[in-house]
Write an enzyme that holds these catalytic residues in place. Structure first.
Site, mmCIF file in Angstrom:
data_model
loop_
_atom_site.group_PDB
_atom_site.id
_atom_site.type_symbol
_atom_site.label_atom_id
_atom_site.label_comp_id
_atom_site.label_asym_id
_atom_site.label_seq_id
_atom_site.Cartn_x
_atom_site.Cartn_y
_atom_site.Cartn_z
ATOM 1 N N HIS A 1 2.927 -1.674 -8.440
ATOM 2 C CA HIS A 1 2.495 -1.957 -6.839
ATOM 3 C C HIS A 1 1.219 -2.734 -6.955
ATOM 4 O O HIS A 1 0.134 -1.924 -7.285
ATOM 5 C CB HIS A 1 2.737 -0.682 -5.977
ATOM 6 C CG HIS A 1 3.948 -0.062 -6.087
ATOM 7 N ND1 HIS A 1 3.865 1.303 -6.310
ATOM 8 C CD2 HIS A 1 5.415 -0.692 -5.889
ATOM 9 C CE1 HIS A 1 5.442 1.483 -6.335
ATOM 10 N NE2 HIS A 1 6.007 0.448 -6.156
ATOM 11 N N HIS B 1 3.742 0.572 -0.375
ATOM 12 C CA HIS B 1 4.461 1.352 -1.184
ATOM 13 C C HIS B 1 4.365 2.920 -0.608
ATOM 14 O O HIS B 1 3.616 3.197 0.016
ATOM 15 C CB HIS B 1 4.082 1.413 -2.784
ATOM 16 C CG HIS B 1 2.711 1.782 -2.901
ATOM 17 N ND1 HIS B 1 1.726 0.850 -2.810
ATOM 18 C CD2 HIS B 1 2.167 3.008 -3.278
ATOM 19 C CE1 HIS B 1 0.498 1.549 -3.136
ATOM 20 N NE2 HIS B 1 0.576 2.705 -3.411
ATOM 21 N N HIS C 1 1.050 3.976 1.730
ATOM 22 C CA HIS C 1 -0.029 3.390 1.061
ATOM 23 C C HIS C 1 -0.128 1.901 0.844
ATOM 24 O O HIS C 1 0.872 1.123 0.494
ATOM 25 C CB HIS C 1 -0.449 4.250 -0.188
ATOM 26 C CG HIS C 1 -1.903 4.010 -0.838
ATOM 27 N ND1 HIS C 1 -2.289 4.028 -1.941
ATOM 28 C CD2 HIS C 1 -3.140 3.851 -0.105
ATOM 29 C CE1 HIS C 1 -3.530 3.867 -2.254
ATOM 30 N NE2 HIS C 1 -3.992 3.807 -0.878
#
Length: 463
Positions: free
Chosen positions: A385, A391, A355
């Site tokens: 993140h 990530h 993602h």
């Protein structure tokens, strides 16, 4: 002396301590207009601010929204207390200064980085440290002065607060204990909060934190200029996720002991701490009513939803509470939980997908293992993140999911409780967070082993 009375509420907590009653009682609901009195007849009838309050009490209102906010959004409570909260000496800057709490985030006191960040659990302090001295800011954005933004803190403490109370004038606290119960005394009453539960203390309430189990560690989200609310359920319908009936609100309790000479009020204002002395406990509210009140919630009562045929749902389906912005569907801060649950999707890579997100994500782990990280993300640890930082599952998790194959059948993710604070704002990272010995500088290595499975041959089959 301290006083409280059963009010026909459900008994939900055993304290197992001579200092607190064997059972604490709460009222239930979210956003309700509550009423509670520790002395029968202490609530005025028919009006909020009579010339003579019952039992010689003072009437005091605490407003969580502007007077002219729409009625649906308006939050306030009336407190009936032995002495009003204004009865204190002038505030002075606290000494020594607490240098690791921020509510203004800029390039002078923070850094930016697009790197993935991870921290191991912080050690418990060696010297006596209460909740106030044990809290430190990890990241944040915006400004408490401008009434827009958030801060994410962590805490590690080993002693109860004594002869003092904390008041956050900057915003609401959402506290997530990871280790050790918290005994939290507020002006509205007392709450016991265990790991696996959360508590929200709204802006302006005075509270004190006791540590019945000794050392305690956890996480705190703070929002400026708004309050947490339940998310809309949309097509889910009328039921699911966090049920309003599972939120618990304290019942009135008061301390009228006069032996509080030199009691200290510690107020957070613009990220700085100030202290004022008074000769009585701030927890002297004999009765109260309103909809602006501290509350707690047991995350084990969250009703998760998941896909039952194919693909992986977005994490927003696990939102417990949201602090909205003025833009529909965009949160200043969402509180999202990842509890034990069944996975039943077919032909699907079931761990969280890889993602890049326009939102920024701070994750914590209360217990167990997080489903996207086989190793390295420990209970009491944290990850960040930021906006558009890639990530996803580490190499070991990916390989295990592939090895499970197409015919794995339904399985249950068990014995885990992770959560996420997600914000639309870009986080500033505190200098001490980046320089912390708990920071895992090799975090990026968990993805380095991801190899290419690509082949233009074999009819597009996985290699």
């Amino acid at each position: 002396m301290s006083h409280g009375e059963d009010g026909g509420c459900v008994v939900v907590t055993e304290s197992n301590s001579p200092e607190w009653p064997e059972n604490l009682e709460y009222m239930t609901g979210f956003g309700n207009h509550f009423s509670s009195e520790a002395l029968p007849g202490a609530l005025p009838e028919g009006q909020n601010n009579p010339l003579f309050c019952p039992f010689g009490l003072y009437a005091e209102q605490i407003s969580g929204t502007s007077f002219t906010s729409p009625r649906l959004l308006n939050q306030r409570s009336w407190l009936y207390r032995i002495r009003p909260s204004v009865t204190h000496e002038p505030f002075q800057a606290r000494k020594p200064r607490h240098d690791k709490i921020l509510s203004e985030f800029n390039q002078d006191n923070c850094s930016f980085t697009p790197n993935q960040l991870r921290w191991r659990p912080a050690d418990f302090p060696e010297s006596p440290t209460d909740f106030i001295d044990g809290i430190y800011t990890m990241c944040g954005a915006g400004s408490s002065f401008l009434r827009h933004g958030f801060a994410i803190h962590m805490y590690a403490a080993n002693k109860s607060m004594e002869s003092c109370a904390f008041c956050n004038a900057d915003g609401d606290f959402l506290i997530v204990p990871q280790t050790g119960r918290l005994w939290i005394t507020t002006e509205c009453g007392r709450l016991q909060v265990s790991p696996g539960e959360i508590i929200v203390v709204p802006q302006g309430f005075r509270f004190s934190v006791g540590l019945p189990d000794g050392p305690s560690r956890g996480y705190v989200a703070e929002v400026f200029g708004t309050h947490f609310q339940l998310p809309d359920l949309g097509p889910i319908g009328a039921n699911g996720l966090a049920s309003p009936r599972d939120f618990y609100v304290p019942t009135a309790w008061y301390d009228d002991d006069d032996a509080h000479v030199g009691y200290t009020i510690i107020q957070k204002f613009g990220g700085n701490l100030f202290t004022a002395k008074q000769d009585f406990s701030p927890f002297n509210v004999v009765a109260w009513h309103g909809n602006y009140v501290p509350y707690k919630y047991d995350l084990n009562k969250f009703c998760p939803f998941n896909t039952v045929l194919f693909d992986h749902g977005d994490p927003s389906i696990n939102t417990v509470l949201t602090a909205p912005t003025d833009k529909a569907g965009v949160a200043l801060l969402d509180f999202v939980v990842f509890p034990s649950r069944w996975v039943a999707a077919e032909h699907t890579f079931c761990p969280p997908y890889y993602h890049r997100n326009c939102m920024s994500e701070f994750m914590g782990l209360i217990n167990g293992k997080y489903e996207a990280k086989a190793e390295g993300f420990l209970p009491g640890g944290a990850t960040i993140h930021a906006c558009m930082t890639p990530h996803g599952p580490d190499n070991a998790t990916y390989e295990k999911a592939i090895e499970r194959g197409e015919d794995a059948g339904p399985y249950k993710i068990k014995d885990t409780l992770a959560f996420m604070f997600e914000s639309s704002l870009l986080p500033h990272i505190c200098t001490w967070s980046l320089e912390s010995p708990c920071r895992d500088a090799d975090y990026y290595q968990c993805w380095i082993g991801l190899k290419s499975h690509f082949s233009a041959e074999n009819g597009g089959k996985f290699v």
